[in-house]
Design a protein around this motif. Structure first.
Motif, PDB file in Angstrom:
ATOM      1  N   LEU A 293       0.823  -1.076  -0.146  1.00 22.64           N
ATOM      2  CA  LEU A 293      -0.233   0.142   0.161  1.00 22.64           C
ATOM      3  C   LEU A 293       0.734   1.280  -0.009  1.00 22.64           C
ATOM      4  O   LEU A 293       0.523   2.436  -0.843  1.00 22.64           O
ATOM      5  CB  LEU A 293      -0.857  -0.064   1.328  1.00 22.64           C
ATOM      6  N   GLU A 294       2.131   1.236   0.921  1.00 19.00           N
ATOM      7  CA  GLU A 294       2.843   2.301   0.845  1.00 19.00           C
ATOM      8  C   GLU A 294       3.477   2.702  -0.420  1.00 19.00           C
ATOM      9  O   GLU A 294       3.475   3.819  -1.078  1.00 19.00           O
ATOM     10  CB  GLU A 294       3.973   2.184   1.834  1.00 19.00           C
ATOM     11  N   ILE A 295       4.032   1.486  -1.094  1.00 18.51           N
ATOM     12  CA  ILE A 295       4.358   1.716  -2.617  1.00 18.51           C
ATOM     13  C   ILE A 295       3.429   2.285  -3.648  1.00 18.51           C
ATOM     14  O   ILE A 295       3.863   3.111  -4.315  1.00 18.51           O
ATOM     15  CB  ILE A 295       5.008   0.402  -3.005  1.00 18.51           C
ATOM     16  N   CYS A 296       2.330   1.808  -3.391  1.00 12.55           N
ATOM     17  CA  CYS A 296       1.292   2.208  -4.354  1.00 12.55           C
ATOM     18  C   CYS A 296       0.865   3.915  -4.035  1.00 12.55           C
ATOM     19  O   CYS A 296       0.829   4.674  -5.136  1.00 12.55           O
ATOM     20  CB  CYS A 296      -0.010   1.403  -4.089  1.00 12.55           C
ATOM     21  N   LEU A 297       0.873   4.138  -2.785  1.00 11.10           N
ATOM     22  CA  LEU A 297       0.513   5.532  -2.444  1.00 11.10           C
ATOM     23  C   LEU A 297       1.809   6.551  -3.371  1.00 11.10           C
ATOM     24  O   LEU A 297       1.503   7.583  -3.530  1.00 11.10           O
ATOM     25  CB  LEU A 297       0.415   5.832  -1.053  1.00 11.10           C
ATOM     26  N   ASN A 298       2.941   5.882  -2.656  1.00 15.31           N
ATOM     27  CA  ASN A 298       4.138   6.767  -3.319  1.00 15.31           C
ATOM     28  C   ASN A 298       4.235   6.760  -4.765  1.00 15.31           C
ATOM     29  O   ASN A 298       4.881   7.721  -5.209  1.00 15.31           O
ATOM     30  CB  ASN A 298       5.441   6.062  -2.818  1.00 15.31           C
ATOM     31  N   ALA A 299       3.773   5.861  -5.403  1.00 16.01           N
ATOM     32  CA  ALA A 299       3.874   6.057  -6.972  1.00 16.01           C
ATOM     33  C   ALA A 299       2.955   6.879  -7.466  1.00 16.01           C
ATOM     34  O   ALA A 299       3.121   7.498  -8.190  1.00 16.01           O
ATOM     35  CB  ALA A 299       3.378   4.243  -7.417  1.00 16.01           C
ATOM     36  N   VAL A 300       1.732   6.809  -6.968  1.00 11.98           N
ATOM     37  CA  VAL A 300       0.513   7.860  -7.172  1.00 11.98           C
ATOM     38  C   VAL A 300       1.257   9.294  -7.141  1.00 11.98           C
ATOM     39  O   VAL A 300       1.107  10.225  -7.828  1.00 11.98           O
ATOM     40  CB  VAL A 300      -0.798   7.639  -6.643  1.00 11.98           C
ATOM     41  N   ASN A 301       1.617   9.443  -5.816  1.00 12.96           N
ATOM     42  CA  ASN A 301       2.093  10.922  -5.384  1.00 12.96           C
ATOM     43  C   ASN A 301       3.426  11.350  -6.407  1.00 12.96           C
ATOM     44  O   ASN A 301       3.519  12.407  -6.863  1.00 12.96           O
ATOM     45  CB  ASN A 301       3.121  10.723  -4.018  1.00 12.96           C
ATOM     46  N   ALA A 302       4.393  10.185  -6.822  1.00 16.75           N
ATOM     47  CA  ALA A 302       5.309  10.387  -7.928  1.00 16.75           C
ATOM     48  C   ALA A 302       4.709  10.983  -9.276  1.00 16.75           C
ATOM     49  O   ALA A 302       5.082  11.898  -9.864  1.00 16.75           O
ATOM     50  CB  ALA A 302       6.326   9.239  -7.990  1.00 16.75           C
ATOM     51  N   TYR A 303       3.640  10.224  -9.451  1.00 17.45           N
ATOM     52  CA  TYR A 303       2.988  10.663 -10.841  1.00 17.45           C
ATOM     53  C   TYR A 303       2.490  11.855 -11.041  1.00 17.45           C
ATOM     54  O   TYR A 303       2.634  12.710 -11.695  1.00 17.45           O
ATOM     55  CB  TYR A 303       1.917   9.618 -11.423  1.00 17.45           C
ATOM     56  N   GLU A 304       1.724  12.285  -9.504  1.00 17.30           N
ATOM     57  CA  GLU A 304       1.290  13.824  -9.557  1.00 17.30           C
ATOM     58  C   GLU A 304       2.327  14.722  -9.520  1.00 17.30           C
ATOM     59  O   GLU A 304       2.006  15.932  -9.949  1.00 17.30           O
ATOM     60  CB  GLU A 304       0.501  13.808  -8.054  1.00 17.30           C
ATOM     61  N   ARG A 305       3.755  14.431  -9.283  1.00 16.37           N
ATOM     62  CA  ARG A 305       4.644  15.370  -9.217  1.00 16.37           C
ATOM     63  C   ARG A 305       5.281  15.364 -10.644  1.00 16.37           C
ATOM     64  O   ARG A 305       5.585  16.437 -10.949  1.00 16.37           O
ATOM     65  CB  ARG A 305       5.452  15.002  -8.109  1.00 16.37           C
ATOM     66  N   LEU A 306       5.237  14.463 -11.431  1.00 18.49           N
ATOM     67  CA  LEU A 306       6.299  14.204 -12.422  1.00 18.49           C
ATOM     68  C   LEU A 306       5.228  14.308 -13.870  1.00 18.49           C
ATOM     69  O   LEU A 306       5.571  14.798 -14.619  1.00 18.49           O
ATOM     70  CB  LEU A 306       6.937  12.988 -12.492  1.00 18.49           C
ATOM     71  N   GLY A 307       3.929  13.889 -13.626  1.00 15.82           N
ATOM     72  CA  GLY A 307       3.139  13.706 -14.729  1.00 15.82           C
ATOM     73  C   GLY A 307       3.748  12.818 -15.845  1.00 15.82           C
ATOM     74  O   GLY A 307       4.602  12.040 -15.325  1.00 15.82           O
ATOM     75  N   SER A 308       2.965  12.800 -17.042  1.00 17.82           N
ATOM     76  CA  SER A 308       3.430  11.840 -18.008  1.00 17.82           C
ATOM     77  C   SER A 308       4.767  12.453 -18.911  1.00 17.82           C
ATOM     78  O   SER A 308       4.504  13.534 -19.005  1.00 17.82           O
ATOM     79  CB  SER A 308       2.202  11.528 -18.887  1.00 17.82           C
ATOM     80  N   PRO A 309       5.335  11.697 -19.505  1.00 15.63           N
ATOM     81  CA  PRO A 309       5.462   9.957 -19.425  1.00 15.63           C
ATOM     82  C   PRO A 309       6.393   9.693 -17.980  1.00 15.63           C
ATOM     83  O   PRO A 309       6.224   8.558 -17.883  1.00 15.63           O
ATOM     84  CB  PRO A 309       5.935   9.607 -20.632  1.00 15.63           C
ATOM     85  N   GLU A 310       7.064  10.486 -17.415  1.00 14.09           N
ATOM     86  CA  GLU A 310       8.112  10.156 -16.454  1.00 14.09           C
ATOM     87  C   GLU A 310       7.417   9.393 -15.175  1.00 14.09           C
ATOM     88  O   GLU A 310       7.834   8.596 -14.618  1.00 14.09           O
ATOM     89  CB  GLU A 310       8.835  11.529 -15.984  1.00 14.09           C
ATOM     90  N   GLY A 311       6.168   9.942 -14.976  1.00 16.15           N
ATOM     91  CA  GLY A 311       5.628   9.389 -13.607  1.00 16.15           C
ATOM     92  C   GLY A 311       4.847   7.840 -14.005  1.00 16.15           C
ATOM     93  O   GLY A 311       4.680   7.471 -12.797  1.00 16.15           O
ATOM     94  N   GLU A 312       4.797   7.780 -15.158  1.00 17.03           N
ATOM     95  CA  GLU A 312       4.345   6.469 -15.277  1.00 17.03           C
ATOM     96  C   GLU A 312       5.164   5.129 -14.878  1.00 17.03           C
ATOM     97  O   GLU A 312       4.359   4.176 -14.425  1.00 17.03           O
ATOM     98  CB  GLU A 312       3.572   6.234 -17.102  1.00 17.03           C
ATOM     99  N   LEU A 313       6.300   5.470 -15.125  1.00 15.46           N
ATOM    100  CA  LEU A 313       7.116   4.464 -14.701  1.00 15.46           C
ATOM    101  C   LEU A 313       7.062   4.031 -13.073  1.00 15.46           C
ATOM    102  O   LEU A 313       7.309   2.843 -12.791  1.00 15.46           O
ATOM    103  CB  LEU A 313       8.521   4.760 -14.806  1.00 15.46           C
ATOM    104  N   ALA A 314       6.781   5.154 -12.300  1.00 16.50           N
ATOM    105  CA  ALA A 314       6.468   4.854 -10.914  1.00 16.50           C
ATOM    106  C   ALA A 314       5.229   3.976 -10.681  1.00 16.50           C
ATOM    107  O   ALA A 314       5.181   2.746  -9.928  1.00 16.50           O
ATOM    108  CB  ALA A 314       6.339   6.053 -10.195  1.00 16.50           C
ATOM    109  N   LEU A 315       4.224   4.010 -11.415  1.00 16.23           N
ATOM    110  CA  LEU A 315       3.015   3.306 -11.323  1.00 16.23           C
ATOM    111  C   LEU A 315       3.203   1.766 -11.831  1.00 16.23           C
ATOM    112  O   LEU A 315       2.732   0.809 -11.279  1.00 16.23           O
ATOM    113  CB  LEU A 315       1.923   4.020 -12.147  1.00 16.23           C
ATOM    114  N   ALA A 316       4.247   1.895 -12.975  1.00 19.68           N
ATOM    115  CA  ALA A 316       4.614   0.463 -13.533  1.00 19.68           C
ATOM    116  C   ALA A 316       5.292  -0.388 -12.390  1.00 19.68           C
ATOM    117  O   ALA A 316       5.016  -1.512 -12.159  1.00 19.68           O
ATOM    118  CB  ALA A 316       5.574   0.615 -14.650  1.00 19.68           C
ATOM    119  N   ASN A 317       6.162   0.306 -11.732  1.00 17.82           N
ATOM    120  CA  ASN A 317       6.792  -0.532 -10.615  1.00 17.82           C
ATOM    121  C   ASN A 317       5.873  -0.690  -9.537  1.00 17.82           C
ATOM    122  O   ASN A 317       6.018  -2.076  -9.061  1.00 17.82           O
ATOM    123  CB  ASN A 317       7.677   0.746  -9.736  1.00 17.82           C
TER     124      ASN A 317
END
Length: 432
Positions: A293-317
């Motif tokens: 759950l922590e990893i998923c929350l951090n991934a969404v937070n990373a996407y919100e900061r980076l946007g596409s396409p860079e943040g999509e890799l965090a979601l893929a992780n």
């Protein structure tokens, strides 16, 4: 041609769909309007819920001049120009100014600080709109001078009202099957602008084909031409998200990545996928691996900061981590069982020893009496104590699996139950 979303932008507050918790009689904004007392505010909510529209209508309701800035496009010069315009209007005795800043979280600290003295002096009423948590995106000084209002995503019933309004506006020569209405509202995911854009695609195709009825297969086919997520094999949006979820649950990282990438390629909102990924962490991994759950929350937070396409890799992780993590739905199952039990059960009184006793009277009534403070007990556990309502048997809703961390949780619970049994037996022996 003017986009449909702009054509349908409400001209009065009565035309606004949604946000009844703010606009209904007796609610905060309705009360402020009725009292004629404008105040600075931050409108926080997801895209397409009416933040910009509401700012315009509020300025109109208070008979204020609206000056609008976009933090994405504006710089220091634009801020200065807006301030000078407000000062000139004040000097000329003209109507006061409402300064609206869209995506205010994108302004840096210095830019946000520039508004402070003028908000403080009352030169203008400040309205900021943001899709990000203002606790993190807006300076504390500015935040302390503005009331935060949370705008919510539109419900499917509210979206349907908007869709019917759109049909009337374009004078559609065809009707929509109810299944089509449901599909469009599902796909919009609470975003009014997105709903109207989807409808415009269908509307243009329906006119070209001279349809009298737009049915579900035809609607899917129309959307498939511009959104590949509905393409191969005729899969629609919810089939695709189902495939992603089931691939994660089935511990197949390659399949999970495939469906994740395919939905992104088809135009799916990455933040929608992020919300579903967070749900998977709670539903299918649970306490077998709490890190999920922590990893998923951090991934969404990373996407919100980076946007596409860079943040999509965090979601893929996060997707791959969920797929390979130990699985447990024990808490999910237990929670459903508890909710069902409470719906069907009576309202059982709270045992006296568990009640709060902040006053002398409550203590005299027995609140908190004989409560055993766990930290003072052996192993920091009050063996034999009960925390359920009187007369309620141990339900054992939570049944940890033998996978991941839950295997250790199961061992601990077994030890605690053993201590409970020993304490109860000891109590019986003393009684004899």
């Amino acid at each position: 041609m003017t986009p449909l979303a702009e054509q349908l932008r409400p001209k009065t507050l009565a035309e606004v769909v949604g946000q009844a918790h703010l606009l209904a009689p007796g609610r905060p904004l309705a009360t402020a309007i009725a009292a004629g007392r404008p105040h600075s505010m931050i409108l926080w909510g997801p895209p397409g819920v009416g933040k910009t529209t509401l700012s315009r209508l509020l300025a109109q309701a208070f008979a204020y001049e609206l000056i609008a800035l976009s933090a994405v496009l504006s710089g220091v010069k634009d801020i200065r120009d807006a301030i000078v315009q407000a000062q000139n209007r004040q000097a000329a005795g003209q109507s006061p100014v409402c300064l609206f800043v869209d995506e205010v979280h994108r302004f840096n600290k210095a830019q946000q600080d520039a508004f402070l003295p003028y908000v403080e002096s009352g030169l203008f009423t400040f309205i900021g709109a943001t899709t990000e948590n203002p606790s993190f995106g807006v300076n504390k000084a500015l935040l302390s001078r503005a009331q935060v209002y949370v705008l919510t995503a539109l419900s499917e019933s509210e979206l349907e009202v908007l869709l019917r309004r759109a049909l009337s506006t374009v004078n559609a020569s065809y009707s929509l099957e109810q299944e089509v209405v449901q599909l469009l509202c599902h796909m919009a995911d609470g975003d009014a602008r997105r709903l109207l854009n989807l409808f415009e695609q269908c509307h243009g195709a329906a006119l070209k084909l001279q349809l009298t009825v737009l049915d579900l297969p035809r609607c899917k086919d129309m959307l498939a031409r511009s959104l590949r997520r509905f393409d191969a094999g005729g899969d629609d949006f919810y089939d695709s998200i189902s495939a992603l979820h089931k691939s994660v649950r089935g511990s197949h990282p390659d399949a999970a990545l495939y469906w994740f990438a395919r939905m992104l390629d088809g135009g799916a909102d990455p933040l929608y996928l992020g919300r579903r990924i967070i749900r998977m962490a709670s539903e299918d991994i649970g306490l077998a691996d709490p890190r999920a759950l922590e990893i998923c929350l951090n991934a969404v937070n990373a996407y919100e900061r980076l946007g596409s396409p860079e943040g999509e890799l965090a979601l893929a992780n996060a997707v791959v981590y969920l797929a390979v993590a130990a699985k447990s739905n024990a808490v999910y199952t237990a929670y459903k069982e508890v909710k069902q039990f409470i719906r069907e059960d009576k309202s059982r009184p709270i045992p006296l020893h568990l009640r709060n006793a902040p006053t002398k009277l409550m203590s005299e009534l027995g609140h908190g009496h004989a409560y055993r403070y766990a930290h003072d007990e052996p192993h920091a556990y009050a063996a034999g104590e009960t925390y359920l309502p009187v007369g309620m048997a141990e339900p054992n809703w939570y049944r940890p699996t033998e996978r991941g961390l839950e295997s250790r949780i199961a061992e601990k619970l077994a030890q605690l139950r053993q201590w409970d049994a020993e304490a109860k037996q000891e109590k019986k022996n003393i009684a004899v």
